[in-house]
Each structure stands twice: as C-alpha cells, then as structure tokens.
Scaffold this active site. Structure first.
Site, PDB file in Angstrom:
ATOM      1  N   TYR A   1      -5.402  -0.163   9.686  1.00  0.00           N
ATOM      2  CA  TYR A   1      -6.128  -0.142   8.328  1.00  0.00           C
ATOM      3  C   TYR A   1      -6.845   1.178   8.299  1.00  0.00           C
ATOM      4  CZ  TYR A   1      -4.185  -4.247   6.792  1.00  0.00           C
ATOM      5  OH  TYR A   1      -2.989  -5.272   6.593  1.00  0.00           O
TER       6      TYR A   1
ATOM      7  N   TYR B   1       0.906  -1.271  -0.146  1.00  0.00           N
ATOM      8  CA  TYR B   1      -0.001   0.057  -0.051  1.00  0.00           C
ATOM      9  C   TYR B   1       0.916   1.192  -0.017  1.00  0.00           C
ATOM     10  CZ  TYR B   1      -3.746  -3.223   1.307  1.00  0.00           C
ATOM     11  OH  TYR B   1      -4.805  -4.348   1.383  1.00  0.00           O
TER      12      TYR B   1
ATOM     13  N   HIS C   1      -4.498   6.331  -1.024  1.00  0.00           N
ATOM     14  CA  HIS C   1      -5.062   6.188   0.212  1.00  0.00           C
ATOM     15  C   HIS C   1      -3.876   6.384   1.245  1.00  0.00           C
ATOM     16  CE1 HIS C   1      -8.941   5.557   1.688  1.00  0.00           C
ATOM     17  NE2 HIS C   1      -9.211   4.362   1.818  1.00  0.00           N
TER      18      HIS C   1
ATOM     19  N   ASN D   1     -10.280   2.044   7.638  1.00  0.00           N
ATOM     20  CA  ASN D   1     -11.415   2.201   7.931  1.00  0.00           C
ATOM     21  C   ASN D   1     -11.661   1.938   9.377  1.00  0.00           C
ATOM     22  OD1 ASN D   1     -11.689   2.331   5.351  1.00  0.00           O
ATOM     23  ND2 ASN D   1     -13.021   0.620   5.209  1.00  0.00           N
TER      24      ASN D   1
END
Length: 183
Positions: free
Chosen positions: A67, A15, A20, A69
């Site tokens: 993460y 990532y 993001h 969320n």
C-alpha cells in the site's frame, strides 16, 4: 548498471483506476514498450517485479504490495537485494500539486505531502532518488476530501487524457535511463 523504477499505488482491483494508482498504471504502460515482459509477484521483496534489459543496463520495475503509505519497506528490500544505488532509483507517483496531465522529473525533491514518498525517503534515509511526478490535480469542489479524491476513480475526460501523460512519462523515463535528464 542496474536501475530501479518504483511505481507507487495500492494493490487490489478496487484501486486500479484511482488517481493514487497512476504510478502503477504508468509502470504498466512503460513496460508495454518492452514486449513480452510482465510483473511477477515476489513476496520476499513485498512487490510485483519485472526485469528488462535495455541498452543502458538492467531496469527493474516494482509495484510494491505494501500500500502507498508503506512503500518504503518494499523499496528498501529491493534496493538492498539488487544492490542498487539510491540515485539510480526512479519513483513514479501521483501529484495533487500539479494539474492533471503535467509530468515532472526531479531529483532529491521533497514529498509534497505524499505519504508514499515520505515512506520511501524515511526507509532509504535519503531523498537522493529521482521522482517522476504525475499530475492528477486537486478536487474541483471544496467539500471533497483530498484522500477521497486520490482514492477516487478517474473521470471519463481524465481517462482519455491519461494517454498524453503516458507519452510524456515515456520521454522523461527514456531520458532518465540514458542519463540525459535535467533535474
């Protein structure tokens, strides 16, 4: 006075260079201005943490390991551990509602559909914190899902342009630290 800078992103190498994770990348870049300071994994606070002393006080940087969320879990744990006032929290987050490279500083703002911001607001029971929203734009093609876009890698052009974004972010971060920002 202790201040908390929360970088929103996802842990894991896969990532690192995704839209993001621009919050993580921005925090890394801001931290470079304080030589010799690095993030350390702190499992009990669900985060990687770095502490710096500035002329305005202690600044704690975190990269939650929960993460995007679920960012609120880590933010609340760190806020309570260090007894930080909600209005002394700055969240670095990607913003698909801003064109790539635009940086915006706001307090007591909504989430704009960002699930990490929503998680933080729910965990804190307040949105009285500051947000440094980092524009990543929207997909050029209609057939690209927004979730795929934000989890997608930066283009070569964006990788070049990100340096200007970091310069603007540093200026707004400095204003926030000194209390000279405007909402």
């Amino acid at each position: 006075m202790t201040m908390l800078v929360v970088a929103i992103g996802n842990p894991g190498r896969q990532y690192t260079w995704t839209r993001h994770n621009i919050g993580f990348l921005c925090a890394d870049r801001l931290l470079q201005e304080f030589s010799g300071v690095h993030f350390k994994e702190t499992p009990k606070l669900f985060s990687d943490i770095a502490k710096v002393e500035s002329s305005q006080g202690t600044v704690i940087f975190i990269k939650p390991r929960t993460y995007v969320n679920l960012s609120g879990k880590a933010v609340l744990a760190v806020k309570e551990y260090y007894n930080i006032a909600t209005d002394r929290i700055l969240v670095l987050a990607d913003d698909v509602n801003q064109p790539f490279g635009k940086v915006r500083l706001r307090q007591s703002a909504g989430g704009g559909g960002h699930k990490g911001i929503k998680s933080i607001t729910q965990s804190l029971g307040s949105n009285d914190y500051w947000q440094l929203r980092l524009g990543v734009g929207r997909p050029q093609r209609e057939d690209v899902e927004l979730s795929d876009f934000v989890l997608g890698q930066f283009t070569e052009e964006e990788q070049i342009g990100i340096q200007s974004l970091f310069i603007e972010a540093w200026a707004l971060f400095s204003q926030w630290c000194s209390g000279t920002q405007t909402a």
